[in-house]
Design a protein around this motif. Structure first.
Motif, PDB file in Angstrom:
ATOM      1  N   HIS A  29     -13.312  30.768  -0.787  1.00  0.00           N
ATOM      2  CA  HIS A  29     -13.599  29.438  -1.228  1.00  0.00           C
ATOM      3  C   HIS A  29     -13.786  28.490  -0.191  1.00  0.00           C
ATOM      4  O   HIS A  29     -14.519  27.691  -0.245  1.00  0.00           O
ATOM      5  CB  HIS A  29     -12.124  29.141  -1.855  1.00  0.00           C
ATOM      6  CG  HIS A  29     -11.988  29.772  -3.497  1.00  0.00           C
ATOM      7  ND1 HIS A  29     -12.803  29.287  -4.657  1.00  0.00           N
ATOM      8  CD2 HIS A  29     -11.310  30.952  -3.853  1.00  0.00           C
ATOM      9  CE1 HIS A  29     -12.479  29.862  -5.541  1.00  0.00           C
ATOM     10  NE2 HIS A  29     -11.339  30.772  -5.246  1.00  0.00           N
ATOM     11  N   HIS A  30     -13.085  28.546   1.075  1.00  0.00           N
ATOM     12  CA  HIS A  30     -13.367  27.635   1.968  1.00  0.00           C
ATOM     13  C   HIS A  30     -14.649  27.850   2.426  1.00  0.00           C
ATOM     14  O   HIS A  30     -15.497  26.694   2.788  1.00  0.00           O
ATOM     15  CB  HIS A  30     -12.536  27.899   3.504  1.00  0.00           C
ATOM     16  CG  HIS A  30     -12.628  27.082   4.280  1.00  0.00           C
ATOM     17  ND1 HIS A  30     -13.629  27.172   5.348  1.00  0.00           N
ATOM     18  CD2 HIS A  30     -11.824  26.034   4.774  1.00  0.00           C
ATOM     19  CE1 HIS A  30     -13.306  26.033   6.138  1.00  0.00           C
ATOM     20  NE2 HIS A  30     -12.343  25.644   5.902  1.00  0.00           N
ATOM     21  N   PHE A  31     -15.324  28.907   2.520  1.00  0.00           N
ATOM     22  CA  PHE A  31     -16.894  29.075   2.850  1.00  0.00           C
ATOM     23  C   PHE A  31     -17.678  28.263   1.920  1.00  0.00           C
ATOM     24  O   PHE A  31     -18.630  27.685   2.420  1.00  0.00           O
ATOM     25  CB  PHE A  31     -17.113  30.540   2.820  1.00  0.00           C
ATOM     26  CG  PHE A  31     -18.658  31.042   3.330  1.00  0.00           C
ATOM     27  CD1 PHE A  31     -18.833  31.171   4.541  1.00  0.00           C
ATOM     28  CD2 PHE A  31     -19.558  31.023   2.133  1.00  0.00           C
ATOM     29  CE1 PHE A  31     -20.224  31.653   4.816  1.00  0.00           C
ATOM     30  CE2 PHE A  31     -20.921  31.568   2.672  1.00  0.00           C
ATOM     31  CZ  PHE A  31     -21.038  31.784   3.926  1.00  0.00           C
ATOM     32  N   VAL A  32     -17.453  28.257   0.563  1.00  0.00           N
ATOM     33  CA  VAL A  32     -18.175  27.658  -0.192  1.00  0.00           C
ATOM     34  C   VAL A  32     -18.048  26.241  -0.290  1.00  0.00           C
ATOM     35  O   VAL A  32     -19.046  25.691  -0.345  1.00  0.00           O
ATOM     36  CB  VAL A  32     -17.857  28.115  -1.847  1.00  0.00           C
ATOM     37  CG1 VAL A  32     -18.405  27.224  -2.791  1.00  0.00           C
ATOM     38  CG2 VAL A  32     -18.314  29.591  -2.081  1.00  0.00           C
ATOM     39  N   SER A  33     -16.800  25.880  -0.167  1.00  0.00           N
ATOM     40  CA  SER A  33     -16.508  24.336  -0.296  1.00  0.00           C
ATOM     41  C   SER A  33     -17.139  23.550   1.155  1.00  0.00           C
ATOM     42  O   SER A  33     -17.309  22.489   1.100  1.00  0.00           O
ATOM     43  CB  SER A  33     -15.067  24.084  -0.142  1.00  0.00           C
ATOM     44  OG  SER A  33     -14.235  24.651   0.846  1.00  0.00           O
TER      45      SER A  33
END
Length: 392
Positions: free
Chosen positions: A154-158
């Motif tokens: 999720h951090h990678f995407v955000s």
């Protein structure tokens, strides 16, 4: 066939397995030491990895390897650095963090899920780099917390890191199957609020446990209805609506009708099943008999359904055929992976394929065949070459 460092990928897998990278703050464990190993190996090869903190001590490590062969697409290789707990040591016949090789197998927690797959992505990328220029680039990613809430993905995407990615190969253990579909996961918490009363005078209360019982019966009927309306998927099977936790009352006060009860539900879905509709149906089932019900969505991971004609799947299938000499077998992921996040929130077509048995993950005496680590490394290198050159 692209030449890969067979000894190197096996030894690096062993080094990763020897790091107990469980998410276990009480024992001072997290993914940091495993991420440090990955970063160090990348730097040894002259790569320039970036480290992003998804949470303290839980980093994502990302390196972009340019092909030097002109403009082209971007392929993402993804693996995770965390592993589940080793559990009861008495159930193991090997050191769970020993990285022992015996009988052609590499043993230990995370050997299959998925440190061998992570190592294979690094060594496949390095092999393609050494083989000469190629168009486009490869983004090699070691992410944190796949076994938990997937905060790394999720951090990678955000962080916007998916914006330039055209396809992703997720190196989870799938025993040689190419998995372009994955089940969805919807986890719900239902809190029921009634009115406390003495067990001898239930007429003065409203019993949330009875409402929970009605809800459990309703959940079974809902599952039957969903299965009737959505026939079993050829790779993923049936939709399941499974109550997993029930909390209410106190054994110290069995003569008291409690004011509250909670039911937790684990729903596993297939393509075509809408999660919000299920959550709404559960809320309707719970709101009965004067009992207030609140439904919280704890996890919402929709199913993945990438066409086998998509370039990243087609390139992987062609690579499997080239390296193994066999036709690919298509399957499905019974749970969810970081690929779920990458596809649904990052907009990236993803496919799951990697060394290790599909069912050995999270078990005692986890292992991966050494030969399979090397074979998957070769498949990954060939898949990257084909995807980036358009030869699929």
């Amino acid at each position: 066939m692209i030449d890969v460092d067979a000894d190197g990928v096996v030894e690096f897998t062993r080094a990763l397995v020897r790091v107990p990278s469980t998410n276990d703050p009480a024992r001072g464990r997290n993914e940091q030491p495993a991420a440090d190993l990955v970063e160090a190996r990348m730097r040894e090869w002259g790569w320039r990895p970036e480290v992003y903190e998804a949470a303290p001590g839980r980093p994502n490590v990302v390196a972009v390897v340019e092909g030097g062969g002109g403009d082209g697409p971007t392929l993402m290789f993804e693996g995770h650095t965390d592993v589940v707990t080793e559990g009861d040591l008495s159930s193991w016949t090997v050191d769970p963090f020993g990285g022992e090789i015996r009988d052609g197998k590499l043993w230990g927690r995370g050997s299959a899920d998925m440190k061998s797959g992570l190592a294979a992505t690094l060594y496949a990328t390095r092999a393609l780099q050494l083989a000469g220029p190629f168009p486009g680039r490869i983004k090699v990613c070691a992410l944190a917390d796949e076994e938990g809430l997937m905060i790394g993905a999720h951090h990678f995407v955000s962080s916007g890191l998916t914006a330039d990615v055209d396809g992703a190969i997720v190196a989870e253990p799938e025993a040689g199957e190419i998995c372009a579909v994955a089940k969805g996961a919807l986890r719900l918490r239902v809190d029921l609020t009634g009115k406390m009363a003495h067990g001898a005078m239930p007429q003065h209360g409203r019993n949330p446990i009875q409402a929970a019982g009605s809800l459990l019966v309703g959940l079974r009927s809902l599952q039957d209805e969903l299965q009737a309306g959505h026939p079993a998927h050829e790779h993923l099977g049936e939709v399941y609506v499974t109550p997993t936790v029930l909390r209410a009352g106190s054994e110290e006060q069995v003569n008291v009708i409690p004011a509250t009860a909670s039911v937790f539900v684990d729903v596993r879905t297939i393509p075509g099943v809408e999660h919000k509709e299920i959550a709404d149906r559960v809320a309707a089932l719970a709101s009965r008999d004067g009992i207030a019900a609140e439904v919280s969505m704890l996890v919402d991971r929709p199913p993945v359904d990438v066409p086998v004609s998509d370039p990243v799947v087609a390139a992987l299938a062609a690579a499997h055929r080239t390296v193994t000499g066999q036709e690919p077998v298509y399957g499905g992921v019974p749970g969810t992976t970081d690929g779920t996040v990458l596809t649904h929130w990052g907009g990236i077509p993803s496919v799951v394929y990697g060394p290790g048995g599909k069912w050995i993950a999270h078990q005692a005496d986890e292992f991966v065949e050494v030969e399979e680590i090397v074979r998957c490394t070769r498949v990954f290198a060939e898949a990257a070459r084909r995807f980036l050159s358009g030869d699929y």
